[in-house]
Design a protein around this motif. Structure first.
Motif, PDB file in Angstrom:
ATOM      1  N   PHE A 161     165.323  66.599  66.590  1.00 50.95           N
ATOM      2  CA  PHE A 161     164.326  67.613  66.248  1.00 50.95           C
ATOM      3  C   PHE A 161     163.773  67.385  64.843  1.00 50.95           C
ATOM      4  N   ARG A 162     164.642  67.100  63.891  1.00 51.07           N
ATOM      5  CA  ARG A 162     164.197  66.883  62.508  1.00 51.07           C
ATOM      6  C   ARG A 162     163.236  65.700  62.415  1.00 51.07           C
ATOM      7  N   THR A 163     163.576  64.627  63.112  1.00 50.91           N
ATOM      8  CA  THR A 163     162.725  63.431  63.065  1.00 50.91           C
ATOM      9  C   THR A 163     161.365  63.718  63.684  1.00 50.91           C
ATOM     10  N   TYR A 164     161.381  64.422  64.797  1.00 45.65           N
ATOM     11  CA  TYR A 164     160.116  64.748  65.458  1.00 45.65           C
ATOM     12  C   TYR A 164     159.249  65.636  64.564  1.00 45.65           C
ATOM     13  N   ALA A 165     159.881  66.590  63.898  1.00 42.27           N
ATOM     14  CA  ALA A 165     159.140  67.480  62.999  1.00 42.27           C
ATOM     15  C   ALA A 165     158.528  66.718  61.833  1.00 42.27           C
ATOM     16  N   GLU A 166     159.220  65.709  61.355  1.00 49.33           N
ATOM     17  CA  GLU A 166     158.677  64.884  60.269  1.00 49.33           C
ATOM     18  C   GLU A 166     157.469  64.086  60.735  1.00 49.33           C
ATOM     19  N   LEU A 167     157.534  63.600  61.964  1.00 49.20           N
ATOM     20  CA  LEU A 167     156.444  62.777  62.495  1.00 49.20           C
ATOM     21  C   LEU A 167     155.232  63.610  62.917  1.00 49.20           C
ATOM     22  N   PHE A 168     155.485  64.805  63.451  1.00 51.39           N
ATOM     23  CA  PHE A 168     154.406  65.651  63.982  1.00 51.39           C
ATOM     24  C   PHE A 168     154.506  67.071  63.429  1.00 51.39           C
ATOM     25  N   PRO A 169     154.331  67.225  62.118  1.00 54.84           N
ATOM     26  CA  PRO A 169     154.485  68.560  61.535  1.00 54.84           C
ATOM     27  C   PRO A 169     153.434  69.561  62.007  1.00 54.84           C
ATOM     28  N   ASP A 170     152.266  69.086  62.431  1.00 59.29           N
ATOM     29  CA  ASP A 170     151.209  70.002  62.867  1.00 59.29           C
ATOM     30  C   ASP A 170     151.178  70.198  64.382  1.00 59.29           C
ATOM     31  N   ASN A 171     152.115  69.576  65.056  1.00 57.53           N
ATOM     32  CA  ASN A 171     152.170  69.713  66.514  1.00 57.53           C
ATOM     33  C   ASN A 171     153.626  69.588  66.951  1.00 57.53           C
ATOM     34  N   CYS A 172     154.413  70.528  66.501  1.00 60.33           N
ATOM     35  CA  CYS A 172     155.867  70.423  66.631  1.00 60.33           C
ATOM     36  C   CYS A 172     156.372  71.331  67.756  1.00 60.33           C
ATOM     37  N   LEU A 173     156.323  70.810  68.964  1.00 58.13           N
ATOM     38  CA  LEU A 173     156.814  71.535  70.133  1.00 58.13           C
ATOM     39  C   LEU A 173     158.090  70.840  70.602  1.00 58.13           C
ATOM     40  N   LEU A 174     159.220  71.525  70.494  1.00 57.82           N
ATOM     41  CA  LEU A 174     160.529  70.911  70.693  1.00 57.82           C
ATOM     42  C   LEU A 174     161.099  71.281  72.062  1.00 57.82           C
ATOM     43  N   LEU A 175     161.552  70.260  72.792  1.00 54.94           N
ATOM     44  CA  LEU A 175     162.131  70.445  74.117  1.00 54.94           C
ATOM     45  C   LEU A 175     163.597  70.855  73.969  1.00 54.94           C
TER      46      LEU A 175
END
Length: 432
Positions: A161-175
């Motif tokens: 989740f942290r890595t995804y948020a870093e990569l896509f801070p403006d489109n952060c939809l977490l499964l």
């Protein structure tokens, strides 16, 4: 749009001719004819995104019979498939109230069905597609989230989740349902959202997605957790074999879902996997312009065709703008809004409706697409068609939008067409 491209580019390459020759089915004069083949006729059609009803001519081909027969299968395949998916998508979007993403490519019956199915779904109201190629081809919004494999490829869910948020801070939809939705996924998502806020990152779009489990129960619990953590604006997206019926049920149960990813059941129209469009000869027009109407007779009443060179008039209630009925007429008939109009059911003819002058409006549905083999129609963008389709859906009465036992919208025949049909039926059953 795909049908237009097909007609424009229809021809036979030398290798096509060679293949047909080697089958042994075709004579040389026919193969010589195909060498220079191109479509030379006229085509009329109802514009994409229009509400349509059974028994109506969606496409009218006026051409030498050889040309008209040759394009039959391709037109049926294109029109039937995309009308099917657009219809299914419209039903899904209606029950969701919007916010539907098309997620179906992996389950579509082949790449083309996935690509053009995505296009049809967006026309019918989906806000975007996960199909990136369709996005490129048709300039439609591309939307989606990460997969379970993203989570599983990291040492922990939190790190993923942290890595995804870093990569896509403006489109952060977490499964959040890879391991344990409430005890792990939602809690870790909230932790990441808090870390983003502490860093001063204010995501334009953030939230969670659930792809399994009891979506009504889980989304209600997740909504409470997100709100209590200070994230009332977090989106809750759901997928998991959704269709219009399940979405309707979830909405009735108070599920806290703001965005829907609909895949298999939409892109395959799983409960109704075929669209019954047919292609029939309705009229022969001689060189001198005289018309010989034709009818297909069947023991099955639904398969008896309407003869003649026809057009469709859509009759609207002038006060509300809603559809009163559709009227199929012969091409040479003229109807004006300043005269009373009597409509009758072509099967139960005693059922009649009289519309007084100036209480209704008329719109002719078929428009020219090709004239003498040349395309005369400028295709709108997909998003313009979507806007048109959205407006079209407002012309249906609410009673006709019910999932269960909807009110039928009547498709009537003009008196002249009705009489012609019955005359041809009588002629077909005359015994010498």
């Amino acid at each position: 749009d795909q049908a237009i491209d097909y007609i424009k580019n229809l021809h036979f390459e030398p290798e096509d001719i060679d293949y047909l020759r080697c089958t042994g089915f075709f004579k040389e004069d026919f193969l010589d004819y195909l060498k220079d083949f191109h479509f030379t006729g006229d085509i009329y059609a109802i514009p994409e995104g229009t509400i349509i009803f059974p028994k109506e001519p969606l496409v009218k081909v006026v051409a030498p019979i050889m040309e008209a027969q040759l394009v039959e299968t391709a037109l049926l395949n294109i029109i039937n498939h995309q009308s099917l998916i657009a219809t299914k998508a419209a039903r899904v979007v209606q029950e969701a109230g919007g916010g539907v993403m098309e997620f179906g490519l992996r389950r579509a019956q082949g790449p083309d069905a996935g690509i053009y199915g995505a296009r049809a779904a967006v026309i019918a109201g989906c806000v975007g597609t996960s199909n990136v190629l369709a996005g490129q081809m048709f300039d439609i919004p591309v939307k989606g989230t990460h997969a379970h494999s993203w989570i599983m490829s990291f040492p922990s869910e939190l790190e993923a989740f942290r890595t995804y948020a870093e990569l896509f801070p403006d489109n952060c939809l977490l499964l959040v349902d890879t391991y344990d939705t409430l005890n792990s996924g939602v809690k870790h998502a909230i932790q990441v959202f808090k870390e983003m806020r502490e860093k001063g990152i204010h995501s334009k779009l953030f939230g969670i997605r659930l792809d399994s489990g009891d979506l009504a129960y889980l989304t209600k619990k997740a909504r409470i957790m997100l709100d209590e953590a200070g994230f009332p604006d977090a989106i809750i997206s759901a997928s998991s074999d959704l269709d219009e019926y399940l979405i309707n049920s979830l909405m009735n149960q108070g599920a806290k879902i703001t965005s829907w990813g609909v895949g298999t059941n939409l892109i395959t129209s799983k409960d109704c996997p075929s669209f019954g469009g047919v292609y029939k000869l309705a009229c022969i027009i001689n060189e001198d312009g005289t018309e010989i109407p034709k009818i297909k007779v069947s023991e099955n009443v639904e398969k008896v065709t309407n003869p003649g060179n026809k057009k469709i008039l859509r009759i609207y209630d002038k006060a509300s703008g809603k559809i009163k009925a559709d009227l199929i007429t012969l091409e040479d008939e003229v109807f004006t809004e300043d005269q009373p109009l009597t409509l009758f059911d072509p099967l139960a003819t005693w059922k009649r409706t009289r519309l007084e002058a100036d209480t209704y409006t008329i719109r002719e549905l078929l428009v020219p697409i090709f004239k003498k083999g040349e395309c005369v129609y400028e295709s709108p963008s997909v998003m313009d068609i979507q806007a048109y389709c959205t407006q079209e859906k407002t012309t249906l009465w609410d009673e006709s939008k019910r999932l269960i036992n909807p009110q039928e919208v009547y498709v009537d025949l003009s008196r002249k067409l009705y009489d012609l049909k019955n005359q041809l039926l009588d002629d077909a059953h005359t015994i010498d």
